[in-house]
Design a protein around this motif. Structure first.
Motif, mmCIF file in Angstrom:
data_model
loop_
_atom_site.group_PDB
_atom_site.id
_atom_site.type_symbol
_atom_site.label_atom_id
_atom_site.label_comp_id
_atom_site.label_asym_id
_atom_site.label_seq_id
_atom_site.Cartn_x
_atom_site.Cartn_y
_atom_site.Cartn_z
ATOM 1 N N ALA A 40 -25.256 -64.606 -24.932
ATOM 2 C CA ALA A 40 -24.689 -65.061 -26.203
ATOM 3 C C ALA A 40 -23.284 -64.518 -26.409
ATOM 4 O O ALA A 40 -22.368 -65.244 -26.833
ATOM 5 C CB ALA A 40 -25.601 -64.629 -27.358
ATOM 6 N N GLU A 41 -23.072 -63.242 -26.095
ATOM 7 C CA GLU A 41 -21.751 -62.636 -26.259
ATOM 8 C C GLU A 41 -20.732 -63.236 -25.295
ATOM 9 O O GLU A 41 -19.561 -63.453 -25.657
ATOM 10 C CB GLU A 41 -21.856 -61.122 -26.067
ATOM 11 C CG GLU A 41 -22.612 -60.431 -27.203
ATOM 12 C CD GLU A 41 -23.022 -59.006 -26.862
ATOM 13 O OE1 GLU A 41 -22.665 -58.530 -25.757
ATOM 14 O OE2 GLU A 41 -23.712 -58.378 -27.697
ATOM 15 N N ASP A 42 -21.163 -63.517 -24.060
ATOM 16 C CA ASP A 42 -20.254 -64.129 -23.092
ATOM 17 C C ASP A 42 -19.876 -65.545 -23.535
ATOM 18 O O ASP A 42 -18.719 -65.959 -23.404
ATOM 19 C CB ASP A 42 -20.902 -64.171 -21.710
ATOM 20 C CG ASP A 42 -20.944 -62.801 -21.040
ATOM 21 O OD1 ASP A 42 -20.244 -61.893 -21.519
ATOM 22 O OD2 ASP A 42 -21.684 -62.645 -20.048
ATOM 23 N N CYS A 43 -20.845 -66.293 -24.053
ATOM 24 C CA CYS A 43 -20.546 -67.634 -24.556
ATOM 25 C C CYS A 43 -19.606 -67.567 -25.758
ATOM 26 O O CYS A 43 -18.703 -68.403 -25.901
ATOM 27 C CB CYS A 43 -21.839 -68.349 -24.935
ATOM 28 S SG CYS A 43 -22.858 -68.858 -23.518
ATOM 29 N N ALA A 44 -19.807 -66.568 -26.605
ATOM 30 C CA ALA A 44 -18.945 -66.408 -27.777
ATOM 31 C C ALA A 44 -17.511 -66.109 -27.359
ATOM 32 O O ALA A 44 -16.550 -66.617 -27.964
ATOM 33 C CB ALA A 44 -19.479 -65.299 -28.681
ATOM 34 N N HIS A 100 -27.220 -64.075 -33.120
ATOM 35 C CA HIS A 100 -26.504 -62.883 -32.660
ATOM 36 C C HIS A 100 -24.987 -63.017 -32.778
ATOM 37 O O HIS A 100 -24.306 -62.042 -33.103
ATOM 38 C CB HIS A 100 -26.890 -62.594 -31.204
ATOM 39 C CG HIS A 100 -26.353 -61.296 -30.680
ATOM 40 N ND1 HIS A 100 -26.568 -60.069 -31.303
ATOM 41 C CD2 HIS A 100 -25.590 -61.016 -29.576
ATOM 42 C CE1 HIS A 100 -25.972 -59.109 -30.616
ATOM 43 N NE2 HIS A 100 -25.368 -59.665 -29.573
ATOM 44 N N VAL A 101 -24.451 -64.232 -32.514
ATOM 45 C CA VAL A 101 -22.986 -64.392 -32.568
ATOM 46 C C VAL A 101 -22.543 -65.458 -33.563
ATOM 47 O O VAL A 101 -21.352 -65.629 -33.790
ATOM 48 C CB VAL A 101 -22.394 -64.693 -31.171
ATOM 49 C CG1 VAL A 101 -22.654 -63.530 -30.226
ATOM 50 C CG2 VAL A 101 -22.967 -65.985 -30.581
ATOM 51 N N GLY A 102 -23.491 -66.179 -34.155
ATOM 52 C CA GLY A 102 -23.169 -67.060 -35.265
ATOM 53 C C GLY A 102 -22.454 -68.350 -34.928
ATOM 54 O O GLY A 102 -21.750 -68.905 -35.781
ATOM 55 N N SER A 222 -20.816 -64.124 -10.890
ATOM 56 C CA SER A 222 -22.002 -63.361 -11.275
ATOM 57 C C SER A 222 -22.224 -63.471 -12.776
ATOM 58 O O SER A 222 -21.390 -63.024 -13.573
ATOM 59 C CB SER A 222 -21.855 -61.891 -10.891
ATOM 60 O OG SER A 222 -22.937 -61.139 -11.426
ATOM 61 N N VAL A 223 -23.358 -64.044 -13.149
ATOM 62 C CA VAL A 223 -23.664 -64.195 -14.564
ATOM 63 C C VAL A 223 -24.079 -62.864 -15.177
ATOM 64 O O VAL A 223 -24.140 -62.727 -16.405
ATOM 65 C CB VAL A 223 -24.773 -65.259 -14.740
ATOM 66 C CG1 VAL A 223 -26.132 -64.707 -14.327
ATOM 67 C CG2 VAL A 223 -24.823 -65.790 -16.163
ATOM 68 N N HIS A 224 -24.354 -61.853 -14.350
ATOM 69 C CA HIS A 224 -24.829 -60.566 -14.862
ATOM 70 C C HIS A 224 -23.704 -59.584 -15.182
ATOM 71 O O HIS A 224 -23.959 -58.531 -15.770
ATOM 72 C CB HIS A 224 -25.783 -59.930 -13.855
ATOM 73 C CG HIS A 224 -27.035 -60.718 -13.640
ATOM 74 N ND1 HIS A 224 -27.926 -60.988 -14.653
ATOM 75 C CD2 HIS A 224 -27.547 -61.320 -12.537
ATOM 76 C CE1 HIS A 224 -28.929 -61.712 -14.194
ATOM 77 N NE2 HIS A 224 -28.721 -61.937 -12.911
ATOM 78 N N ALA A 225 -22.465 -59.912 -14.806
ATOM 79 C CA ALA A 225 -21.347 -59.017 -15.094
ATOM 80 C C ALA A 225 -20.818 -59.330 -16.492
ATOM 81 O O ALA A 225 -20.296 -60.427 -16.727
ATOM 82 C CB ALA A 225 -20.243 -59.205 -14.056
ATOM 83 N N PRO A 226 -20.927 -58.383 -17.450
ATOM 84 C CA PRO A 226 -20.464 -58.661 -18.816
ATOM 85 C C PRO A 226 -18.993 -59.069 -18.829
ATOM 86 O O PRO A 226 -18.140 -58.437 -18.208
ATOM 87 C CB PRO A 226 -20.676 -57.322 -19.538
ATOM 88 C CG PRO A 226 -21.761 -56.646 -18.762
ATOM 89 C CD PRO A 226 -21.533 -57.042 -17.330
#
Length: 248
Positions: A40-44, A100-102, A222-226
Motif C-alpha cells: 500500500a505504501e509503495d503504491c501510494a 492505510h494510505v487513503g 523486487s517487489v519486496h524492497a521498500p
C-alpha cells in the motif's frame, strides 16, 4: 526554486503485476499484514508521483489452479477456483490501500460478482484511472487456460499502459535462479525474443507475445524492497527492462 533534485517518473500509466505468493511474506498461506502495508505504501508513493496505477495480482497464496488440476480437479473448474482466489487478494489489497494510505481504489472482476466488486468494463476502468483511483483487475481474463500474466498483458494493452511492472522475489531477470546458483547473471536489458528463446520464465509466452505486439515494455524488479517501485519508475535501482530492441 530547485525542482531538479528528484527525477520524475518515466511513465504516465503503468500496470503492476505480482504473484499471490508475494502477499504471504513468511507465512505458508494467506496474507502477511506487513507485506500488505508495504505494498500500500509503495503504491501510494507511485500515486503521489502523478502516475496512474492499476494492478493484477495472482491467487497462488489462496489456491493454484494448476495444483488442483494435477490433483484431479477438472482443469476448467480448477482455473475458475484460481480466479476466485485473485478476487480475494484484490479485495484484501483494496481494503488495505484505502484504510492505510487513503487512496480510492476499485476492484474490477472479469467474472461478475456485483455484491463485492464492479464488473470489468474497459471504458469505466479508464475513467477510474483518469480520476486518480487505483484499479485492481481480478479474476484473470475470465476464461480458463489463461494465466494472470496473460491477464496483466491484456489489461495493460486495453488501458493503454506505458509499461508493465513485474514485481518478483528477486531484483530482475537472471540467467538462473540466484537463490540456487550464486553465479547466476542478472540482465539489465533483454528483448522479448531473448526471453522467449532462452525460456527465462519471466512471464508466460502468451503474455510476452502480447506485450510485444502492443509495444509495452516489461520492467522486472523486487517487489519486496521498500520503495523499489517508485525508484524503478524514475529509472533508478536494480531492475531488468524487456523491450523490442536491444539498448545501445
Amino acid at each position: 526554486m530547485n525542482e531538479a533534485a528528484t527525477p520524475g517518473p518515466r511513465f504516465r500509466r503503468v500496470l503492476l503485476k505480482m504473484s499471490g505468493e508475494a502477499l504471504m511474506g513468511d507465512r505458508e498461506f494467506g496474507h502477511d499484514r506487513r507485506v500488505l502495508r508495504q505494498l500500500a505504501e509503495d503504491c501510494a508513493a507511485v500515486h503521489a508521483m502523478g502516475v496512474q496505477l492499476c494492478l493484477v495480482i495472482g491467487g497462488g497464496n489462496i489456491v493454484r489452479g494448476s495444483t488442483l488440476a494435477a490433483a484431479g480437479v477438472e482443469r476448467s473448474t480448477a482455473d475458475y477456483m484460481g480466479m476466485l482466489g485473485t478476487v480475494i487478494n484484490a479485495l484484501a489489497v483494496q481494503s488495505v490501500i484505502e484504510q492505510h494510505v487513503g487512496i480510492p481504489t476499485r476492484v474490477m472482476s472479469a467474472i461478475p460478482m456485483a455484491a463485492v466488486c464492479e464488473p470489468y468494463i474497459r471504458r469505466r476502468a479508464v475513467r477510474h484511472l483518469e480520476k486518480g483511483r487505483i484499479v485492481i483487475f481480478a479474476a484473470g481474463t475470465g476464461n480458463p487456460y489463461f494465466t494472470t500474466d496473460t491477464a496483466a498483458a491484456l489489461r495493460a494493452a486495453e488501458m493503454g499502459c506505458d509499461a508493465i511492472l513485474k514485481g518478483t522475489q528477486v531484483d530482475g531477470v537472471y540467467s538462473a535462479d540466484p537463490k540456487r546458483d550464486p553465479a547466476a547473471e542478472r540482465y539489465d536489458h533483454l528483448t522479448y525474443l531473448d526471453v522467449l528463446a532462452r525460456d527465462l520464465k519471466v512471464m508466460d509466452a502468451s503474455a510476452i507475445s502480447l506485450a510485444r505486439e502492443s509495444s509495452i515494455p516489461i520492467i522486472v524488479f523486487s517487489v519486496h524492497a521498500p520503495g523499489a517501485f517508485a525508484r524503478v519508475l524514475r529509472g533508478e535501482g536494480p531492475h531488468t527492462i524487456i523491450t523490442e530492441e536491444a539498448l545501445a
